[in-house]
Design a protein around this motif. Structure first.
Motif, short mmCIF file in Angstrom:
data_model
loop_
_atom_site.label_atom_id
_atom_site.label_comp_id
_atom_site.label_asym_id
_atom_site.label_seq_id
_atom_site.Cartn_x
_atom_site.Cartn_y
_atom_site.Cartn_z
N VAL A 21 7.28 5.81 4.08
CA VAL A 21 6.60 4.74 3.48
C VAL A 21 5.30 4.62 2.94
CG1 VAL A 21 6.09 1.87 3.93
CG2 VAL A 21 8.03 3.05 4.81
N LEU A 22 4.22 5.10 3.75
CA LEU A 22 2.99 5.30 3.45
C LEU A 22 2.72 6.14 2.22
CD1 LEU A 22 1.05 5.30 6.61
CD2 LEU A 22 1.17 3.28 5.10
N VAL A 23 3.55 7.38 2.09
CA VAL A 23 3.62 8.16 1.12
C VAL A 23 4.29 7.54 -0.16
CG1 VAL A 23 4.37 10.41 0.26
CG2 VAL A 23 3.23 10.46 2.39
N GLY A 24 5.11 6.93 -0.05
CA GLY A 24 5.87 6.37 -1.06
C GLY A 24 5.16 5.31 -1.79
N MET A 25 4.32 4.46 -0.95
CA MET A 25 3.56 3.42 -1.49
C MET A 25 2.56 3.92 -2.33
SD MET A 25 3.66 0.80 1.78
CE MET A 25 2.00 0.10 1.20
N GLY A 26 1.90 4.95 -1.77
CA GLY A 26 1.02 5.76 -2.65
C GLY A 26 1.22 6.36 -3.84
N ILE A 27 2.28 7.09 -3.92
CA ILE A 27 2.81 7.38 -5.23
C ILE A 27 3.12 6.33 -6.20
CG2 ILE A 27 4.72 8.90 -6.22
CD1 ILE A 27 4.73 10.42 -3.57
N LYS A 28 3.98 5.30 -5.76
CA LYS A 28 4.25 4.47 -6.61
C LYS A 28 3.15 3.68 -7.22
CE LYS A 28 7.19 0.21 -6.27
NZ LYS A 28 6.55 -0.85 -6.99
N SER A 29 2.13 3.11 -6.13
CA SER A 29 0.88 2.57 -6.75
C SER A 29 0.36 3.73 -7.70
CB SER A 29 0.00 2.39 -5.45
OG SER A 29 -1.17 1.96 -6.08
N SER A 30 -0.12 4.79 -7.53
CA SER A 30 -0.32 5.64 -8.64
C SER A 30 0.22 5.59 -9.90
CB SER A 30 -0.75 7.16 -8.04
OG SER A 30 -1.46 7.26 -7.04
N LEU A 31 1.63 5.71 -9.88
CA LEU A 31 2.24 5.66 -10.85
C LEU A 31 2.17 4.44 -11.77
CD1 LEU A 31 5.51 7.50 -9.99
CD2 LEU A 31 3.85 8.68 -11.30
N GLU A 32 2.12 3.43 -11.01
CA GLU A 32 1.93 2.04 -11.63
C GLU A 32 0.74 1.85 -12.20
OE1 GLU A 32 5.43 -0.40 -9.22
OE2 GLU A 32 3.41 -0.39 -8.37
N GLN A 33 -0.45 2.25 -11.63
CA GLN A 33 -1.68 2.59 -12.10
C GLN A 33 -1.71 3.15 -13.52
OE1 GLN A 33 -4.52 3.60 -9.30
NE2 GLN A 33 -3.84 1.77 -7.68
N LEU A 34 -1.02 4.23 -13.66
CA LEU A 34 -0.74 5.23 -14.88
C LEU A 34 0.05 4.39 -15.79
CD1 LEU A 34 -0.71 8.52 -13.02
CD2 LEU A 34 -2.67 7.45 -14.62
N GLY A 35 0.57 3.28 -15.72
CA GLY A 35 1.53 2.62 -16.36
C GLY A 35 2.85 2.61 -16.40
N ALA A 36 3.54 3.52 -15.51
CA ALA A 36 4.82 3.55 -15.30
C ALA A 36 5.56 2.64 -14.58
CB ALA A 36 5.17 4.94 -14.65
N THR A 37 6.99 2.36 -14.90
CA THR A 37 7.55 1.45 -14.22
C THR A 37 8.44 2.32 -13.10
OG1 THR A 37 7.79 -0.10 -16.08
CG2 THR A 37 9.64 -0.21 -14.45
N VAL A 38 8.50 2.00 -11.93
CA VAL A 38 8.81 2.82 -10.94
C VAL A 38 10.14 2.03 -10.06
CG1 VAL A 38 8.09 4.27 -8.68
CG2 VAL A 38 6.62 3.86 -10.64
N THR A 39 11.08 2.76 -9.93
CA THR A 39 12.15 2.52 -9.01
C THR A 39 12.20 3.49 -7.80
OG1 THR A 39 13.63 1.79 -10.68
CG2 THR A 39 14.81 2.38 -8.57
N TRP A 40 11.97 2.72 -6.51
CA TRP A 40 11.71 3.67 -5.33
C TRP A 40 12.90 3.65 -4.42
CZ3 TRP A 40 7.54 2.12 -1.28
CH2 TRP A 40 7.63 2.81 -0.16
N ARG A 41 13.48 4.69 -4.06
CA ARG A 41 14.62 4.61 -2.95
C ARG A 41 14.14 5.60 -2.00
NH1 ARG A 41 15.50 0.91 -5.58
NH2 ARG A 41 17.23 0.38 -6.86
N ASN A 42 14.72 5.33 -0.72
CA ASN A 42 14.15 6.31 0.36
C ASN A 42 15.25 6.97 1.03
OD1 ASN A 42 15.65 4.24 1.54
ND2 ASN A 42 14.20 3.35 2.88
N ASN A 43 16.49 7.10 0.47
CA ASN A 43 17.66 8.11 0.94
C ASN A 43 18.51 8.51 -0.06
OD1 ASN A 43 19.41 5.78 0.24
ND2 ASN A 43 19.09 4.75 2.23
N VAL A 44 19.42 9.41 0.24
CA VAL A 44 20.16 10.26 -0.75
C VAL A 44 21.12 9.10 -1.39
CG1 VAL A 44 22.04 11.86 -1.17
CG2 VAL A 44 20.15 12.25 0.03
N ALA A 45 21.74 8.32 -0.83
CA ALA A 45 22.74 7.07 -1.25
C ALA A 45 22.06 6.44 -2.20
CB ALA A 45 23.65 6.35 -0.01
#
Length: 125
Positions: A21-45
């Protein structure tokens, strides 16, 4: 290397596959700050559902180990769909299946600058 503008990812759609969760939140936030729209999933399915959805992803960042589940099926689908994919892992490259060795890698922990550099190497950001 000069600092890249935050607008470099404007309009880009990203798939993030990360179980921590912490790593995901950090990456998502960074990508959004760079202007991307992010879909975040935490498992294979969930990640496979996202890849198979109508959403047109420009790139993906995928952790190899998702709470003990290997993300190989997700990487296979992303390769099939020709989606630029960065492998995110805390493991040595030798632990990566041979068929994924050609994918760009970012070893954890990584910085926003190192991730941005890998994304800019694809030539379409």
């Amino acid at each position: 290397m000069p600092e890249l503008s935050a607008s470099r990812l404007d309009g880009q759609v990203a798939l993030l596959v990360e179980d921590d969760v912490l790593v995901g939140m950090g990456i998502k936030s960074s990508l959004e700050q760079l202007g991307a729209t992010v879909t975040w999933r935490n498992n294979v399915a969930g990640a496979l559902d996202a890849v198979n959805s109508p959403t047109a992803y420009d790139f993906a960042i995928v952790d190899i180990n998702l709470d003990g589940e290997v993300s190989a099926p997700v990487l296979d689908r992303l390769i099939e769909e020709a989606i630029y994919t960065v492998v995110s892992s805390g493991y040595d490259a030798s632990n990566l299946d041979q068929r994924f060795q050609h994918l760009p890698r970012c070893e954890k922990p990584f910085t926003r600058a190192s991730m941005r550099r890998l994304l800019c190497e694809r030539g379409c950001v």
